[in-house]
Write a protein that holds these residues in place. Structure first.
Motif, PDB file in Angstrom:
ATOM      1  N   ILE A  90      -4.786   0.296  -2.545  1.00  0.00           N
ATOM      2  CA  ILE A  90      -4.222  -0.147  -1.266  1.00  0.00           C
ATOM      3  C   ILE A  90      -2.725   0.127  -1.230  1.00  0.00           C
ATOM      4  O   ILE A  90      -2.187   0.586  -0.209  1.00  0.00           O
ATOM      5  N   GLN A  91      -2.034  -0.138  -2.331  1.00  0.00           N
ATOM      6  CA  GLN A  91      -0.591   0.121  -2.376  1.00  0.00           C
ATOM      7  C   GLN A  91      -0.287   1.608  -2.187  1.00  0.00           C
ATOM      8  O   GLN A  91       0.605   1.970  -1.410  1.00  0.00           O
ATOM      9  N   MET A  92      -1.020   2.472  -2.885  1.00  0.00           N
ATOM     10  CA  MET A  92      -0.768   3.907  -2.759  1.00  0.00           C
ATOM     11  C   MET A  92      -1.078   4.399  -1.353  1.00  0.00           C
ATOM     12  O   MET A  92      -0.367   5.254  -0.810  1.00  0.00           O
ATOM     13  N   THR A  93      -2.124   3.858  -0.745  1.00  0.00           N
ATOM     14  CA  THR A  93      -2.452   4.240   0.626  1.00  0.00           C
ATOM     15  C   THR A  93      -1.338   3.804   1.572  1.00  0.00           C
ATOM     16  O   THR A  93      -0.947   4.551   2.473  1.00  0.00           O
ATOM     17  N   ALA A  94      -0.804   2.604   1.362  1.00  0.00           N
ATOM     18  CA  ALA A  94       0.300   2.129   2.197  1.00  0.00           C
ATOM     19  C   ALA A  94       1.536   3.012   2.017  1.00  0.00           C
ATOM     20  O   ALA A  94       2.233   3.324   2.998  1.00  0.00           O
ATOM     21  N   TYR A  95       1.814   3.443   0.786  1.00  0.00           N
ATOM     22  CA  TYR A  95       2.945   4.342   0.549  1.00  0.00           C
ATOM     23  C   TYR A  95       2.768   5.659   1.297  1.00  0.00           C
ATOM     24  O   TYR A  95       3.712   6.181   1.888  1.00  0.00           O
ATOM     25  N   VAL A  96       1.556   6.179   1.267  1.00  0.00           N
ATOM     26  CA  VAL A  96       1.292   7.449   1.952  1.00  0.00           C
ATOM     27  C   VAL A  96       1.469   7.292   3.455  1.00  0.00           C
ATOM     28  O   VAL A  96       2.110   8.118   4.113  1.00  0.00           O
ATOM     29  N   PHE A  97       0.918   6.227   4.025  1.00  0.00           N
ATOM     30  CA  PHE A  97       1.079   6.010   5.467  1.00  0.00           C
ATOM     31  C   PHE A  97       2.549   5.828   5.836  1.00  0.00           C
ATOM     32  O   PHE A  97       3.010   6.352   6.863  1.00  0.00           O
ATOM     33  N   ALA A  98       3.305   5.092   5.027  1.00  0.00           N
ATOM     34  CA  ALA A  98       4.731   4.899   5.304  1.00  0.00           C
ATOM     35  C   ALA A  98       5.474   6.228   5.242  1.00  0.00           C
ATOM     36  O   ALA A  98       6.311   6.524   6.106  1.00  0.00           O
ATOM     37  N   PHE A  99       5.180   7.038   4.238  1.00  0.00           N
ATOM     38  CA  PHE A  99       5.842   8.332   4.117  1.00  0.00           C
ATOM     39  C   PHE A  99       5.512   9.232   5.306  1.00  0.00           C
ATOM     40  O   PHE A  99       6.401   9.905   5.853  1.00  0.00           O
ATOM     41  N   VAL A 100       4.256   9.245   5.719  1.00  0.00           N
ATOM     42  CA  VAL A 100       3.857  10.062   6.871  1.00  0.00           C
ATOM     43  C   VAL A 100       4.579   9.589   8.125  1.00  0.00           C
ATOM     44  O   VAL A 100       5.053  10.398   8.927  1.00  0.00           O
ATOM     45  N   PHE A 101       4.691   8.275   8.316  1.00  0.00           N
ATOM     46  CA  PHE A 101       5.391   7.747   9.487  1.00  0.00           C
ATOM     47  C   PHE A 101       6.860   8.141   9.469  1.00  0.00           C
ATOM     48  O   PHE A 101       7.412   8.588  10.490  1.00  0.00           O
ATOM     49  N   VAL A 102       7.514   7.995   8.320  1.00  0.00           N
ATOM     50  CA  VAL A 102       8.933   8.351   8.216  1.00  0.00           C
ATOM     51  C   VAL A 102       9.132   9.843   8.461  1.00  0.00           C
ATOM     52  O   VAL A 102      10.066  10.254   9.180  1.00  0.00           O
ATOM     53  N   MET A 103       8.263  10.684   7.895  1.00  0.00           N
ATOM     54  CA  MET A 103       8.390  12.129   8.115  1.00  0.00           C
ATOM     55  C   MET A 103       8.144  12.497   9.572  1.00  0.00           C
ATOM     56  O   MET A 103       8.836  13.360  10.130  1.00  0.00           O
ATOM     57  N   ALA A 104       7.168  11.864  10.206  1.00  0.00           N
ATOM     58  CA  ALA A 104       6.900  12.138  11.617  1.00  0.00           C
ATOM     59  C   ALA A 104       8.106  11.744  12.463  1.00  0.00           C
ATOM     60  O   ALA A 104       8.511  12.487  13.373  1.00  0.00           O
ATOM     61  N   LEU A 105       8.687  10.588  12.177  1.00  0.00           N
ATOM     62  CA  LEU A 105       9.868  10.142  12.907  1.00  0.00           C
ATOM     63  C   LEU A 105      11.038  11.103  12.678  1.00  0.00           C
ATOM     64  O   LEU A 105      11.733  11.488  13.635  1.00  0.00           O
ATOM     65  N   PHE A 106      11.243  11.531  11.442  1.00  0.00           N
ATOM     66  CA  PHE A 106      12.321  12.478  11.134  1.00  0.00           C
ATOM     67  C   PHE A 106      12.123  13.803  11.876  1.00  0.00           C
ATOM     68  O   PHE A 106      13.061  14.337  12.477  1.00  0.00           O
ATOM     69  N   LEU A 107      10.911  14.337  11.845  1.00  0.00           N
ATOM     70  CA  LEU A 107      10.663  15.614  12.517  1.00  0.00           C
ATOM     71  C   LEU A 107      10.794  15.484  14.024  1.00  0.00           C
ATOM     72  O   LEU A 107      11.317  16.388  14.701  1.00  0.00           O
ATOM     73  N   TRP A 108      10.360  14.363  14.593  1.00  0.00           N
ATOM     74  CA  TRP A 108      10.498  14.154  16.032  1.00  0.00           C
ATOM     75  C   TRP A 108      11.979  14.069  16.422  1.00  0.00           C
ATOM     76  O   TRP A 108      12.406  14.694  17.392  1.00  0.00           O
TER      77      TRP A 108
END
Length: 126
Positions: A90-108
Motif C-alpha cells: 500500500i505504501q509503495m502504491t501510494a508513492y507511485v500515485f503521488a509521483f504520478v500526480f506531481v509529474m502530471a502537475l509539473f508537465l501541465w
C-alpha cells in the motif's frame, strides 16, 4: 580461457519426436474439422486427444525435458521471492500515485508556461 562445452542442437530422434508431436496436434485439428457432422463433444474430444498426444510426445523429447527442467527451476526461484507485506504494498502504491500526480502537475504547468511565453509574450497571438 574459452569454454570447451558444446551444446548440441538435437539428435535425429529428438527432431523426429518434435515432428511427430506437431503432426499429432495437426491431426487433432484436422479431425476436429472432419468430424463436423458428429456431435460437438466428439469434435472437441478429437482435438483434445490430438493436442494431449502431441504434448506427451513433446515432453519425452530432449527439448521437452529441458522445458520441464526450466519450469522446475523457475518455480524454485519464485519460492525464494520475498513478497512485500500488505502495508509495504500500500505504501509503495501510494508513492507511485503521488509521483504520478506531481509529474502530471509539473508537465501541465510547464506546458502552460511555455504556451504563455511563446504565444503571449513572443508572438503576441492572444
Amino acid at each position: 580461457m574459452a569454454s570447451t562445452d558444446v551444446e548440441t542442437v538435437g539428435t535425429g530422434a529428438d527432431k523426429a519426436k518434435l515432428a511427430v508431436a506437431v503432426l499429432l496436434v495437426l491431426a487433432g485439428f484436422v479431425a476436429f474439422y472432419l468430424l463436423s457432422a458428429q456431435a460437438g463433444w466428439v469434435q472437441w474430444l478429437a482435438l483434445l486427444v490430438g493436442a494431449l498426444a502431441g504434448a506427451g510426445v513433446f515432453l519425452v523429447s530432449e527439448p521437452g525435458r529441458r522445458f520441464i527442467g526450466f519450469g522446475r527451476d523457475s518455480w524454485r526461484e519464485v519460492q525464494k521471492v520475498v513478497w512485500p507485506t500488505r502495508r509495504e504494498a500500500i505504501q509503495m502504491t501510494a508513492y507511485v500515485f503521488a509521483f504520478v500526480f506531481v509529474m502530471a502537475l509539473f508537465l501541465w504547468l510547464t506546458d502552460k508556461l511555455l504556451g504563455w511565453v511563446l504565444y503571449d509574450l513572443i508572438l503576441g497571438w492572444r
